[in-house]
Design a protein around this motif. Structure first.
Motif, PDB file in Angstrom:
ATOM      1  N   GLY A 115     102.164 -35.740 -46.740  1.00 15.41           N
ATOM      2  CA  GLY A 115     101.987 -35.688 -48.185  1.00 15.41           C
ATOM      3  C   GLY A 115     100.912 -36.659 -48.639  1.00 15.41           C
ATOM      4  N   TYR A 116     101.177 -37.364 -49.738  1.00 15.46           N
ATOM      5  CA  TYR A 116     100.176 -38.252 -50.335  1.00 15.46           C
ATOM      6  C   TYR A 116     100.734 -39.650 -50.560  1.00 15.46           C
ATOM      7  N   VAL A 117      99.884 -40.647 -50.321  1.00 14.04           N
ATOM      8  CA  VAL A 117     100.196 -42.025 -50.679  1.00 14.04           C
ATOM      9  C   VAL A 117      99.401 -42.348 -51.934  1.00 14.04           C
ATOM     10  N   VAL A 118     100.081 -42.899 -52.921  1.00 13.68           N
ATOM     11  CA  VAL A 118      99.476 -43.188 -54.213  1.00 13.68           C
ATOM     12  C   VAL A 118      99.561 -44.686 -54.468  1.00 13.68           C
ATOM     13  N   THR A 119      98.512 -45.259 -55.039  1.00  9.28           N
ATOM     14  CA  THR A 119      98.494 -46.689 -55.299  1.00  9.28           C
ATOM     15  C   THR A 119      97.856 -46.976 -56.654  1.00  9.28           C
ATOM     16  N   ASN A 120      97.633 -48.258 -56.923  1.00 14.29           N
ATOM     17  CA  ASN A 120      96.894 -48.676 -58.121  1.00 14.29           C
ATOM     18  C   ASN A 120      97.627 -48.347 -59.417  1.00 14.29           C
ATOM     19  N   ASP A 121      98.968 -48.368 -59.387  1.00 11.34           N
ATOM     20  CA  ASP A 121      99.787 -48.133 -60.581  1.00 11.34           C
ATOM     21  C   ASP A 121      99.529 -46.783 -61.237  1.00 11.34           C
ATOM     22  N   ALA A 122      99.205 -45.772 -60.427  1.00 11.61           N
ATOM     23  CA  ALA A 122      99.053 -44.412 -60.969  1.00 11.61           C
ATOM     24  C   ALA A 122     100.353 -44.005 -61.661  1.00 11.61           C
ATOM     25  N   GLY A 123     100.254 -43.333 -62.798  1.00 12.90           N
ATOM     26  CA  GLY A 123     101.423 -43.070 -63.628  1.00 12.90           C
ATOM     27  C   GLY A 123     102.265 -41.883 -63.213  1.00 12.90           C
ATOM     28  N   PHE A 124     103.585 -42.096 -63.215  1.00 12.09           N
ATOM     29  CA  PHE A 124     104.572 -41.045 -62.979  1.00 12.09           C
ATOM     30  C   PHE A 124     105.438 -40.909 -64.231  1.00 12.09           C
ATOM     31  N   ILE A 125     105.612 -39.687 -64.699  1.00 18.16           N
ATOM     32  CA  ILE A 125     106.486 -39.462 -65.854  1.00 18.16           C
ATOM     33  C   ILE A 125     107.924 -39.408 -65.332  1.00 18.16           C
ATOM     34  N   LEU A 126     108.682 -40.451 -65.602  1.00 21.38           N
ATOM     35  CA  LEU A 126     110.056 -40.530 -65.116  1.00 21.38           C
ATOM     36  C   LEU A 126     111.054 -39.947 -66.099  1.00 21.38           C
ATOM     37  N   GLN A 127     110.671 -39.883 -67.356  1.00 18.12           N
ATOM     38  CA  GLN A 127     111.608 -39.377 -68.371  1.00 18.12           C
ATOM     39  C   GLN A 127     110.805 -38.780 -69.527  1.00 18.12           C
ATOM     40  N   ARG A 128     111.218 -37.589 -69.941  1.00 14.36           N
ATOM     41  CA  ARG A 128     110.613 -36.946 -71.105  1.00 14.36           C
ATOM     42  C   ARG A 128     111.716 -36.096 -71.725  1.00 14.36           C
ATOM     43  N   ASN A 129     112.086 -36.414 -72.952  1.00 17.42           N
ATOM     44  CA  ASN A 129     113.156 -35.633 -73.582  1.00 17.42           C
ATOM     45  C   ASN A 129     112.960 -35.513 -75.084  1.00 17.42           C
ATOM     46  N   THR A 130     113.787 -34.709 -75.709  1.00 18.18           N
ATOM     47  CA  THR A 130     113.635 -34.407 -77.133  1.00 18.18           C
ATOM     48  C   THR A 130     113.935 -35.605 -78.025  1.00 18.18           C
ATOM     49  N   TYR A 131     114.590 -36.618 -77.481  1.00 18.21           N
ATOM     50  CA  TYR A 131     114.885 -37.811 -78.276  1.00 18.21           C
ATOM     51  C   TYR A 131     113.746 -38.820 -78.238  1.00 18.21           C
ATOM     52  N   GLY A 132     112.672 -38.476 -77.527  1.00 15.15           N
ATOM     53  CA  GLY A 132     111.481 -39.308 -77.537  1.00 15.15           C
ATOM     54  C   GLY A 132     111.527 -40.518 -76.628  1.00 15.15           C
TER      55      GLY A 132
ATOM     56  N   ASP B  60     110.431 -41.184 -73.866  1.00 17.44           N
ATOM     57  CA  ASP B  60     109.496 -40.899 -72.782  1.00 17.44           C
ATOM     58  C   ASP B  60     109.197 -42.175 -71.990  1.00 17.44           C
ATOM     59  N   THR B  61     109.054 -42.004 -70.663  1.00 19.64           N
ATOM     60  CA  THR B  61     108.770 -43.143 -69.797  1.00 19.64           C
ATOM     61  C   THR B  61     107.727 -42.755 -68.759  1.00 19.64           C
ATOM     62  N   ILE B  62     106.651 -43.546 -68.694  1.00 20.90           N
ATOM     63  CA  ILE B  62     105.621 -43.389 -67.668  1.00 20.90           C
ATOM     64  C   ILE B  62     105.491 -44.728 -66.965  1.00 20.90           C
ATOM     65  N   ARG B  63     105.743 -44.730 -65.673  1.00 26.89           N
ATOM     66  CA  ARG B  63     105.697 -45.960 -64.895  1.00 26.89           C
ATOM     67  C   ARG B  63     104.670 -45.838 -63.771  1.00 26.89           C
ATOM     68  N   GLY B  64     104.078 -46.976 -63.417  1.00 27.32           N
ATOM     69  CA  GLY B  64     103.187 -47.045 -62.273  1.00 27.32           C
ATOM     70  C   GLY B  64     103.817 -47.899 -61.189  1.00 27.32           C
ATOM     71  N   PHE B  65     103.382 -47.682 -59.941  1.00 28.00           N
ATOM     72  CA  PHE B  65     103.935 -48.410 -58.812  1.00 28.00           C
ATOM     73  C   PHE B  65     102.812 -48.941 -57.937  1.00 28.00           C
ATOM     74  N   ASP B  66     103.086 -50.041 -57.261  1.00 26.36           N
ATOM     75  CA  ASP B  66     102.070 -50.612 -56.379  1.00 26.36           C
ATOM     76  C   ASP B  66     101.731 -49.629 -55.263  1.00 26.36           C
TER      77      ASP B  66
ATOM     78  N   VAL C  51     108.881 -37.213 -59.553  1.00 19.45           N
ATOM     79  CA  VAL C  51     109.077 -38.596 -59.111  1.00 19.45           C
ATOM     80  C   VAL C  51     108.617 -38.739 -57.665  1.00 19.45           C
ATOM     81  N   PRO C  52     108.223 -39.945 -57.251  1.00 23.16           N
ATOM     82  CA  PRO C  52     107.864 -40.130 -55.848  1.00 23.16           C
ATOM     83  C   PRO C  52     109.106 -40.124 -54.963  1.00 23.16           C
ATOM     84  N   ASP C  53     108.920 -39.758 -53.698  1.00 24.74           N
ATOM     85  CA  ASP C  53     110.013 -39.845 -52.726  1.00 24.74           C
ATOM     86  C   ASP C  53     110.304 -41.313 -52.409  1.00 24.74           C
ATOM     87  N   LEU C  54     109.233 -42.114 -52.365  1.00 25.68           N
ATOM     88  CA  LEU C  54     109.324 -43.547 -52.098  1.00 25.68           C
ATOM     89  C   LEU C  54     108.505 -44.272 -53.155  1.00 25.68           C
ATOM     90  N   ALA C  55     109.089 -45.310 -53.751  1.00 25.75           N
ATOM     91  CA  ALA C  55     108.368 -46.154 -54.709  1.00 25.75           C
ATOM     92  C   ALA C  55     108.472 -47.594 -54.238  1.00 25.75           C
TER      93      ALA C  55
END
Length: 197
Positions: A74-91, A93-99, A120-124
């Protein structure tokens, strides 16, 4: 210039924003040098990492990246690239980056785009710096677990340890222990001490 940016940053911290609004904030010229995350609809600015953090992160990228590439996993991602961990109708929303993060071929997008990833990533992996708040790290782990991340590593350069989170719980690993990829990265098993300088 600094005063203007500081006032803008304070203003965006105080208002709730969605993923789409966050995109506009990140792309604003005055925020180009900022490392921002969206945490339950609140924009926060992350501190810049220092040398030891960078070395440990690079070592992890080399170890994980070499293994993933050799086995076409698969892919290794670095440099705090953003992952949308939560998005819902109550607003909340969460976007987190990981080392460092790993996305398996099973979860990888069909086409790669320069956008935040809706899975989400398999490993963070988070390399912990003295400036990290324990409450924020705890929240990040919970958000990842709730979103379905299978393996989370909190790496502590100062104590040369790793705290590994799986669905079975948390384990502290020391230098002579094996850093197992578990179900997220089967077969990956370097010595913990090898990721530290």
């Amino acid at each position: 210039m600094y005063g203007e940016r500081q006032r803008f940053t304070m203003a965006i911290r105080e208002r709730f924003v969605s993923v789409e609004q966050f995109q506009e904030i990140v792309e604003a010229p005055e925020n180009q040098d900022c490392n921002l995350e969206l945490v339950e609809r609140v924009v926060i600015e992350m501190s810049k990492p220092k040398l030891l953090h960078g070395i440990v992160s690079a070592n992890l990228v080399l170890e994980i990246g070499t293994f993933v590439r050799a086995h076409d996993l698969g892919y290794v991602v670095t440099n705090d690239a953003g992952f949308i961990l939560q998005r819902n109708t109550y607003g909340r929303d969460t976007i987190r980056g990981f080392d460092v993060a790993f996305i398996s071929n099973v979860r990888a997008p069909e086409t790669l785009e320069d956008a935040w990833y809706e899975e989400v990533p398999d490993l963070a992996v988070e390399v912990i710096s003295p400036g990290n708040k324990a409450s924020d790290i705890h929240l990040k782990v919970m958000q990842l677990q709730n979103a379905g991340t299978r393996l989370i590593w909190l790496v502590y350069p100062e104590t040369r340890t790793v705290q590994a989170y799986t669905e079975d719980g948390a384990t502290i690993l020391r230098e002579d222990d094996t850093l197992s990829g578990g179900d997220a990265l089967p077969g990956f098993a370097p010595r913990v001490g090898d990721i530290f300088p």
